[in-house]
Design an enzyme around this catalytic site. Sequence first.
Site, short mmCIF file in Angstrom:
data_model
loop_
_atom_site.label_atom_id
_atom_site.label_comp_id
_atom_site.label_asym_id
_atom_site.label_seq_id
_atom_site.Cartn_x
_atom_site.Cartn_y
_atom_site.Cartn_z
N SER A 269 45.58 22.38 6.04
CA SER A 269 44.58 22.79 6.54
C SER A 269 44.97 24.02 7.49
O SER A 269 46.16 23.93 8.09
CB SER A 269 43.49 21.94 7.34
OG SER A 269 44.37 21.55 8.51
N ASP A 270 44.16 25.10 7.80
CA ASP A 270 44.62 25.97 9.03
C ASP A 270 44.33 25.34 10.19
O ASP A 270 43.59 24.16 10.48
CB ASP A 270 43.76 27.28 8.71
CG ASP A 270 44.55 28.57 9.39
OD1 ASP A 270 45.32 28.25 10.12
OD2 ASP A 270 44.51 29.69 8.91
N TRP A 271 44.78 25.94 11.30
CA TRP A 271 44.66 25.24 12.69
C TRP A 271 43.34 24.68 12.86
O TRP A 271 42.28 25.71 13.01
CB TRP A 271 45.12 26.42 13.67
CG TRP A 271 45.47 26.05 15.02
CD1 TRP A 271 44.47 25.49 15.98
CD2 TRP A 271 46.82 25.50 15.49
NE1 TRP A 271 45.16 25.08 17.24
CE2 TRP A 271 46.38 25.12 16.77
CE3 TRP A 271 47.85 25.74 15.23
CZ2 TRP A 271 47.54 24.72 17.78
CZ3 TRP A 271 49.13 25.25 16.08
CH2 TRP A 271 48.88 24.86 17.27
#
Length: 752
Positions: A269-271
């Site tokens: 996932s992104d942050w």
Amino acid sequence: MSLSPNLHLVDNEKMPTEQRVKNLLSRMTIAEKIGQMSQVQSYAGWLTDELAADIKAGKIGSIINEVDLDTVNAMQYVATKESRLGIPLLIGRDVIHGFKTIFPIPLGQAASWQPDLIRQAAHVSALEAATTGVNWTFAPMIDISRDPRWGRIAESFGEDPYLTSVLGVAMSEGYQTEDLANTGAIAACAKHFVGYGAAESGRDYNTTNIPENELRNVYLKPFKALADHGIATFMTAFNDLNGVPASGNDWLTQTVLREEWQYSGMVVSDWDSIKELSVHGFTANDKEAALAGFNAGINMEMASSTYQDHLLTLLSEGKISLAQIDDMVSGILKLKFDLGLFEQPFTNPEQLPELVNPQHLALAKETAIKSCVLLKNQGQTGSKLSQPLLPLSLDKLNSLAVIGPFADDGYEQLGTWIFDGEEQHSQTCLSAIKQLIADTDTDLTLHVAKGVENSRTTSCDGFEQAVNCAAQSDAVVMVLGEESILSGEAHSRSTIDLPGAQEQLIEAISATGKPIVLVIMAGRQLTLGNIIDKVDAILYAWHPGSMGGPAIVDLLFGTAAPSGKLPVTFPRVLGQIPIYYNQKNTGRPVTDASCIHMNDIEARAPQTSLGMTASHLDTHYTPLFPFGFGLSYSTVEYSNLTILTPSVSLGGTVKACVEITNTGSREMEEVVQLYTRDLVASVTRPVKELKAFKTVKLAAKERQTVVFEINTDELAFYNRQMQLVTEAGDFQLWIAGDSASTNYVEFTLTEN
């Protein structure tokens, strides 16, 4: 072999990786498996007792943003020597366009149109990052980017799916090399999956609405190319796509990525993007967010802890299965085995090249030279000169004014997203000019002024000094643009003119009557219509990196010749956005004959008297500079465009050629571009699509025949049933120096 004592009886590096993964997985507890799915932020330079305890307990699979070598090695020691199973850590870092040696921003690198150069630059970046223990980077960013207001366009390769695919593959290969276990290789990551570059209004993180046909024909293409070429990881995007956030979108990651494309690599996932599913309003809480991200097939959660906090409960409730967890964790373990981390988890920088060494700097300079695009250099309307101003001649100049806030700013030329880059390694334009004067032992007098303190300065207090410098000089070099902070993540702009008082500064210097070279450093294409007629030459340098100064000066004084071509379209005015070359024709396409400016309309004109075409009344329908455009210090003539296969069966090869002649007096490089158009199809097709390109070196007055061959599979597209098809019919083909060419030939695809 340096395996953990706890693993040596069941693991051997000579085993197939799949067997090693299976053996290790069989020995893991559920808690240890969930731990592998968690990536946490480091404390930047020290290993706390709490973090060490979590690593030892198997609660962490990856660390992000730790680049202190001693700390990384300490973390790996705890993971491999003190934890129960000795599983090493993935160490992630954004190494976007360099580590210590900073290369041009990716959008600038794309302007080189040179995959080999981009591959080499990425490899240098990987080697330097690897000296600190980093083994995974979150690049390349391959979002198709058609809106320059979006700050992250700086990280992209531009607006075209084909160019982005080719350059994205090259960058990935540079990071990963031919074997991830090689010393200095690091895992690459295709991001952001998908549609992030189409955010409404160019505002970062914003909603995207992309019909599936457009998604497949444009935005997914680069991701498919990287999946096919074995990129190690994918990253999901922040945005929601057609109402479903990408980090909880099982259709994207399960149906398309896993099932259709058969991608077996890891997805991160992104942050905080899984946790943010609830902020979107897609889930009610962190527990539901964890379930949505998990069901979407995201192997590892970055930064937030919804997996760590809730997957065990979701398993006990029967909402997820152990088989699903095993499948997710297998992808993570496989990457760690592929990287050779079980054999060599620790980093010895003596096995890697020295940081910022002369070879790395030389490559950074070459990349910067190839990335710069010469937009203007001749006696156009409003120019004070009848002949090209560039290259400047030391023999003909007694004095030179160097004006602008970026002429001697080593930090700003580095650009966005350079966590590890340092100003001390930068060489600026001013320092490079001074070095040139010293090396050639000339008597050139320099007059230097900032004019404005920085790119956002609205005060005109520095104008008087700048005007005086210009008045005393034979010519002026102005180095303007936008600071690095004005582009990149969360740094979108509502207007894309030169910010602050820079346009007024140009007007003031132009009033002196002195010849002006404008060098622009920026993280995006800017609207230049207000100033283009007030300067005699424009060199677009993007943010050129550590060696931007020497590269620009070599170009200004003719040691090197410009060869860059635009990877994005430059609008005339903001209201044209989005403007891109591969647009659709519409039912009422605009032409020169039908384009009417509102100032030319008679008062009380009939409503239907204006041509009724797809255009704006207050600007021309064409861009200021088209995709693929770029000048050099010589000129190239295209002639005798010929289709060698006027009729081709599906599955065959389309062949075409063109003659190109260097009509000037010096050697040059030309990026020769091939475009096609499918005239009639089951869904409407773009007016042009880039299908191939070649860089050709031409000596002065040299003529070459350039031949292209493309398989008809390259003409495929997704139809209304979302099937990838190549349809028989008539096509047009261009081979030219940019996308604006009007000279084409025709060919026909026939059924087998």
